[in-house]
Design an enzyme around this catalytic site. Structure first.
Site: not given
Length: 335
Positions: A101-102, A177-178, A283, A313
């Protein structure tokens, strides 16, 4: 929900101009967030959420329930347990998972992550602990890293009956991701104090399209400048909101290769950890992920890069067939 899925939910597939990555994109509107004068965010779109399911009579992939980790920090974790574990004395591997979620969006109860963790607990026959860490910019990095290490100590000292089904000597850190970035940095911290985490013994890390950056654009970022899932203005904003004040994207939290990598990687090598990195050519972050694999190989860390053609991604959580590739690899780490 992963960074890519967040972007999809807020419909980034609109026309922003001929080149994605130019100033025509307002990343705040793209993510449907507002930065308040006090530095907090108003998150206008909450992704779908799923409640825990502790009832063994329900036909869920795995049982789940939420437990407080640190009340003062409002951190908590969702534990997943395969149904069959209730009737077995066999100890199961432990997977500690960090959502994406960045650094600024999503939660452990986001349906996107809940479904993945429930299926992973079932298909790998593991106990899964998914941490709900503090988000930026209200809590900038290293807050999420501190929470990621704290949950390991919380697990170590917990006497919760579901955690009693876990074999702490077979533990893996995982994130997407994050969350992959967080898992990596959690691993650095855990390696530095491995003796303090006993009886937890980490065997390795699984990093799924980990979110890293740098001030110089990589070829894949340039090649995929028109990617609608994670356009550069969005990722730049996420770094600006999550890194410590005054830090740029070549800070160690963002760029793990800076200054030749962290010294603690020698300890990870000595501990015999095995690291797996998942990525795909569709990605924009793929070159960052390959750079991490190259760094680890240069440090003689046992690392495997799993890179696939095409994709996007978020594909390893969003597409069941790709999720199964992750699950299959996880089972090999325990052998």
């Amino acid at each position: 929900m992963s960074l890519a899925s967040v972007v999809s939910v807020v419909s980034l597939c609109v026309v922003y101009g001929s080149v994605v990555g130019n100033s025509a994109i307002d990343p705040f509107k793209a993510l449907n967030i507002t930065l308040n004068p006090d530095g907090t965010l108003t998150r206008l779109s909450i992704p779908p959420q799923s409640p825990p399911s502790p009832d063994p009579n329900l036909p869920t992939p795995a049982l789940s329930q939420d437990l407080t980790v640190n009340q003062s920090k409002h951190t908590w974790a969702r534990i997943y347990l395969p149904h069959k574990a209730l009737h077995s004395k066999t100890k199961l591997p432990l997977i500690v998972f960090y959502h994406g979620g960045g650094f600024i969006l999503s939660s452990a109860n986001s349906t996107y992550f809940h479904d993945f963790c429930a299926n992973m607990a079932n298909q790998t026959e593991s106990v899964v602990v998914s941490l709900d860490y503090r988000l930026a910019p209200e809590h900038r990095l290293p807050a999420a890293y501190e929470d990621s290490l704290e949950v390991l100590h919380w697990i170590r000292t917990s006497n919760h009956p579901w955690l009693c089904h876990a074999d702490y000597s077979r533990s893996i850190l995982m994130g997407e991701s994050a969350g992959g970035n967080i898992a990596y940095n959690a691993g650095l911290s855990a390696a530095a104090e491995a003796h303090l985490l006993e009886p937890i013994k980490i065997q390795g890390m699984v990093l799924i399209q980990p979110f890293f950056g740098g001030t110089k654009r990589t070829p894949s970022e340039v090649r995929l400048a028109q990617d609608y899932t994670i356009p550069l203005p969005v990722t730049d904003l996420m770094w600006n909101l999550s890194l410590p004040f005054g830090a740029d994207r070549d800070y160690e939290y963002s760029n793990p290769t800076i200054k030749g990598g962290a010294r603690i990687l020698d300890q990870i090598k000595a501990l015999g950890w095995r690291v797996a990195v998942f990525g795909c050519e569709g990605d924009p972050l793929v070159d960052r992920d390959r750079g991490l694999v190259k760094l680890l190989r240069g440090k003689a860390v046992h690392v495997v890069g799993n890179f696939y053609q095409g994709g996007r991604h978020g594909i390893f959580l969003g597409q069941p067939s790709m999720s199964r590739k992750v699950f299959h690899l996880v089972t090999t780490l325990y052998k």
